[in-house]
Structures are given as structure tokens and as C-alpha cells.
Write an enzyme that holds these catalytic residues in place. Structure first.
Site, PDB file in Angstrom:
ATOM      1  N   CYS A 128       2.167  -2.791  -8.335  1.00 16.50           N
ATOM      2  CA  CYS A 128       1.421  -1.443  -8.659  1.00 16.50           C
ATOM      3  C   CYS A 128       1.558  -0.675  -7.470  1.00 16.50           C
ATOM      4  CB  CYS A 128       0.007  -1.935  -8.915  1.00 16.50           C
ATOM      5  SG  CYS A 128      -1.120  -2.695  -7.513  1.00 16.50           S
TER       6      CYS A 128
ATOM      7  N   ASN B  78      -0.758  -2.213  -4.255  1.00 17.87           N
ATOM      8  CA  ASN B  78      -0.779  -3.684  -3.836  1.00 17.87           C
ATOM      9  C   ASN B  78      -1.905  -4.282  -3.359  1.00 17.87           C
ATOM     10  OD1 ASN B  78       1.188  -6.249  -2.086  1.00 17.87           O
ATOM     11  ND2 ASN B  78       0.362  -6.624  -4.290  1.00 17.87           N
TER      12      ASN B  78
ATOM     13  N   CYS C 204      -5.080  -3.875  -5.870  1.00 20.07           N
ATOM     14  CA  CYS C 204      -6.060  -4.098  -7.198  1.00 20.07           C
ATOM     15  C   CYS C 204      -5.255  -5.011  -8.130  1.00 20.07           C
ATOM     16  CB  CYS C 204      -6.438  -2.872  -7.379  1.00 20.07           C
ATOM     17  SG  CYS C 204      -7.740  -2.042  -6.382  1.00 20.07           S
ATOM     18  N   ARG C 205      -4.339  -4.264  -8.836  1.00 21.25           N
ATOM     19  CA  ARG C 205      -3.763  -4.614  -9.847  1.00 21.25           C
ATOM     20  C   ARG C 205      -2.645  -5.988  -9.805  1.00 21.25           C
ATOM     21  NH1 ARG C 205      -1.802   0.875 -12.438  1.00 21.25           N
ATOM     22  NH2 ARG C 205      -1.625   1.100 -10.407  1.00 21.25           N
ATOM     23  N   SER C 206      -1.713  -5.441  -8.926  1.00 21.79           N
ATOM     24  CA  SER C 206      -0.528  -6.366  -8.889  1.00 21.79           C
ATOM     25  C   SER C 206      -1.068  -7.687  -8.107  1.00 21.79           C
ATOM     26  CB  SER C 206       0.708  -5.874  -8.053  1.00 21.79           C
ATOM     27  OG  SER C 206       0.417  -5.173  -7.020  1.00 21.79           O
TER      28      SER C 206
ATOM     29  N   ASP D  63      -5.357   2.097 -13.198  1.00 18.76           N
ATOM     30  CA  ASP D  63      -5.761   1.649 -11.833  1.00 18.76           C
ATOM     31  C   ASP D  63      -7.415   1.730 -11.716  1.00 18.76           C
ATOM     32  OD1 ASP D  63      -6.247   1.510  -9.039  1.00 18.76           O
ATOM     33  OD2 ASP D  63      -4.555   3.060  -8.775  1.00 18.76           O
TER      34      ASP D  63
END
Length: 158
Positions: A9, A12, A14-16, A126
Site C-alpha cells: 500500500c 505500510n 494500514c492496508r498492507s 485507504d
């Protein structure tokens, strides 16, 4: 040799890392930890060394997961080190491919939502600047996408 997945993301945090930890959880439950490994990275250097965002971790904890890891930046060497690179959105996808100057690795890079089975969403949004519901939505979306990804990788391993 293990099949290596890299989730990417922007920062690095939150999402990934959520995708990495969810996938690791699903891989473990499928008793495939010796055959599939997971990591994550960000296309930016904003948060290098930082742990996952506390709000993201709270959303994951509500689903029984603890997010672990520390942020790192995606590098060109990751193209060789990983079998599959999963971008959370189109911007991340473009930023990853911009490092592939010769176009050798495009077949390794895909969008995470390409593996969704229930959600029709094309990108993982995001949640960083939003509220609690955004973080919960990302966790649900990633559980769906990681499940579909695991099915596909498992069929390649068989």
C-alpha cells in the site's frame, strides 16, 4: 521452497500489514505455513519502522487478529524476492510498476481486489483519514480478497 506473497500500500501501516496478517492467519488455518509466506511494504517512505496503525489494529482485534510487523518501503529487489505482489489500489500498482523499468515483472503484480469473491470493489480504500467504519470495512474486504487469493495460490501449489 515457499511461495512468497508481498502486499503493498502507500505507507505500510494500514492496508498492507492488515492483508499480510490476515493472509498469514488464513495460511496457518489451512496448514500451509511451510508452503506460503507473507510480507508487506509501502510505496512511500513516510512510516519506515513504524508498527501498524493503532486504529487498524483495533479493527483487526475485533476480528480476532493482532497486527504485527513494522513498515518498510517497496524496493526493486522485491520483484525477484516475491512470487506475487499485490497492490491495494491503482496508484500503488502504478508506483510499483514504475520501478520495473524493463517491464520484466508486470505478470507478478496485481490488484488485491482482483481476488474478492463477495465484494465488487476494485480497490482497497485507504482508511487513514476516515473513521472507525472505514477500518472495519478494510478488514472485511481483505478477509474476502485474501480468501480468494489463497484459493488461487493453493491451486497453483497442488
Amino acid at each position: 521452497m515457499a511461495y512468497k506473497l508481498l502486499f503493498v500500500c502507500l505507507g505500510n501501516i494500514c492496508r498492507s500489514p492488515s492483508a499480510e496478517n490476515i493472509m498469514r492467519h488464513l495460511v496457518s488455518a489451512a496448514d500451509l505455513s511451510d508452503r506460503i509466506t507473507c510480507d508487506s511494504a509501502g510505496t512511500s517512505s513516510y512510516h519506515i519502522g513504524s508498527p501498524p496503525d493503532r486504529r487498524m489494529n483495533q479493527a483487526a482485534q475485533r476480528r480476532g487478529l493482532e497486527l504485527v510487523g513494522s513498515a518498510r518501503q517497496f524496493e526493486a529487489v522485491d520483484f525477484e524476492a516475491f512470487d506475487r505482489i499485490l497492490a491495494m489500489d491503482r496508484s500503488n500498482y502504478r508506483n510499483i510498476l514504475a520501478l520495473d523499468r524493463d517491464g520484466k515483472y508486470a505478470d507478478k503484480v496485481s490488484l488485491m481486489c482482483d481476488y474478492c469473491r463477495e465484494f465488487a470493489t476494485k480497490e482497497v480504500p485507504d482508511p487513514y483519514y476516515g473513521g472507525e467504519e472505514g477500518f472495519n470495512n478494510v478488514i472485511d474486504l481483505l478477509f474476502d480478497a485474501c480468501g480468494g487469493l489463497l484459493d488461487e495460490v493453493r491451486s497453483e501449489l497442488d
